[in-house]
Motif scaffolding. Structure first.
Motif, PDB file in Angstrom:
ATOM      1  N   LYS A  70       0.832  -1.210   0.000  1.00  0.00           N
ATOM      2  CA  LYS A  70       0.000   0.000   0.000  1.00  0.00           C
ATOM      3  C   LYS A  70       0.864   1.256   0.000  1.00  0.00           C
ATOM      4  N   VAL A  71       1.969   1.231   0.751  1.00  0.00           N
ATOM      5  CA  VAL A  71       2.870   2.380   0.791  1.00  0.00           C
ATOM      6  C   VAL A  71       3.498   2.606  -0.576  1.00  0.00           C
ATOM      7  N   ARG A  80       2.426   1.768  -3.460  1.00  0.00           N
ATOM      8  CA  ARG A  80       1.423   2.199  -4.441  1.00  0.00           C
ATOM      9  C   ARG A  80       0.780   3.538  -4.079  1.00  0.00           C
ATOM     10  N   TRP A  81       1.113   4.082  -2.899  1.00  0.00           N
ATOM     11  CA  TRP A  81       0.588   5.348  -2.401  1.00  0.00           C
ATOM     12  C   TRP A  81      -0.930   5.354  -2.429  1.00  0.00           C
ATOM     13  N   GLU A  82      -1.538   4.321  -1.868  1.00  0.00           N
ATOM     14  CA  GLU A  82      -2.989   4.199  -1.882  1.00  0.00           C
ATOM     15  C   GLU A  82      -3.670   5.170  -0.918  1.00  0.00           C
ATOM     16  N   ARG A  83      -2.915   5.730  -0.005  1.00  0.00           N
ATOM     17  CA  ARG A  83      -3.497   6.680   0.944  1.00  0.00           C
ATOM     18  C   ARG A  83      -2.777   8.017   0.824  1.00  0.00           C
ATOM     19  N   TRP A 133      -1.694  10.078   3.012  1.00  0.00           N
ATOM     20  CA  TRP A 133      -0.636  10.397   3.965  1.00  0.00           C
ATOM     21  C   TRP A 133       0.648   9.622   3.719  1.00  0.00           C
ATOM     22  N   PHE A 134       0.658   8.681   2.807  1.00  0.00           N
ATOM     23  CA  PHE A 134       1.874   7.907   2.582  1.00  0.00           C
ATOM     24  C   PHE A 134       3.031   8.723   1.996  1.00  0.00           C
ATOM     25  N   PRO A 135       2.814   9.577   0.988  1.00  0.00           N
ATOM     26  CA  PRO A 135       3.970  10.327   0.467  1.00  0.00           C
ATOM     27  C   PRO A 135       4.662  11.186   1.524  1.00  0.00           C
ATOM     28  N   THR A 139       6.536   8.860   3.803  1.00  0.00           N
ATOM     29  CA  THR A 139       7.708   8.311   3.119  1.00  0.00           C
ATOM     30  C   THR A 139       8.839   9.343   3.105  1.00  0.00           C
TER      31      THR A 139
END
Length: 88
Positions: free
Chosen positions: A35-36, A38-41, A43-45, A48
């Motif tokens: 999920k991280v 693929r940046w599905e959310r 807040w992930f970028p 990261t």
């Protein structure tokens, strides 16, 4: 002969069950990592980026950042020299 086959089958089943049990916790970790990546959310970028910034001191300590900065400077200098030659 059948008894030996039965024992090896049981042993293999036990080993497989043990391995499955050991790896079960990693399944959740792999799903989160997927999920991280693929940046599905949303807040992930930022998360990261903060993680990357935390790694910078360690990378610099080993000279990795300095190495790539040096490579970038050399490439920029080459491009500037090529541009100067074209202008002459």
């Amino acid at each position: 002969m059948a008894e030996g086959d039965n024992r090896s089958t049981n042993l293999l089943a036990e080993e497989t069950a043990g391995l499955e049990e050991q790896l079960q916790g990693w399944g959740e970790v792999m799903l989160m990592a997927d999920k991280v990546l693929r940046w599905e959310r949303a807040w992930f970028p930022p998360a990261t980026m903060v993680t990357f910034l935390l790694l910078l001191p360690g990378l610099n300590q080993h000279g990795i950042i300095s190495k790539y900065i040096g490579m970038a400077k050399r490439e920029i200098n080459k491009l500037l020299k090529q541009k100067e030659k074209k202008n002459e």
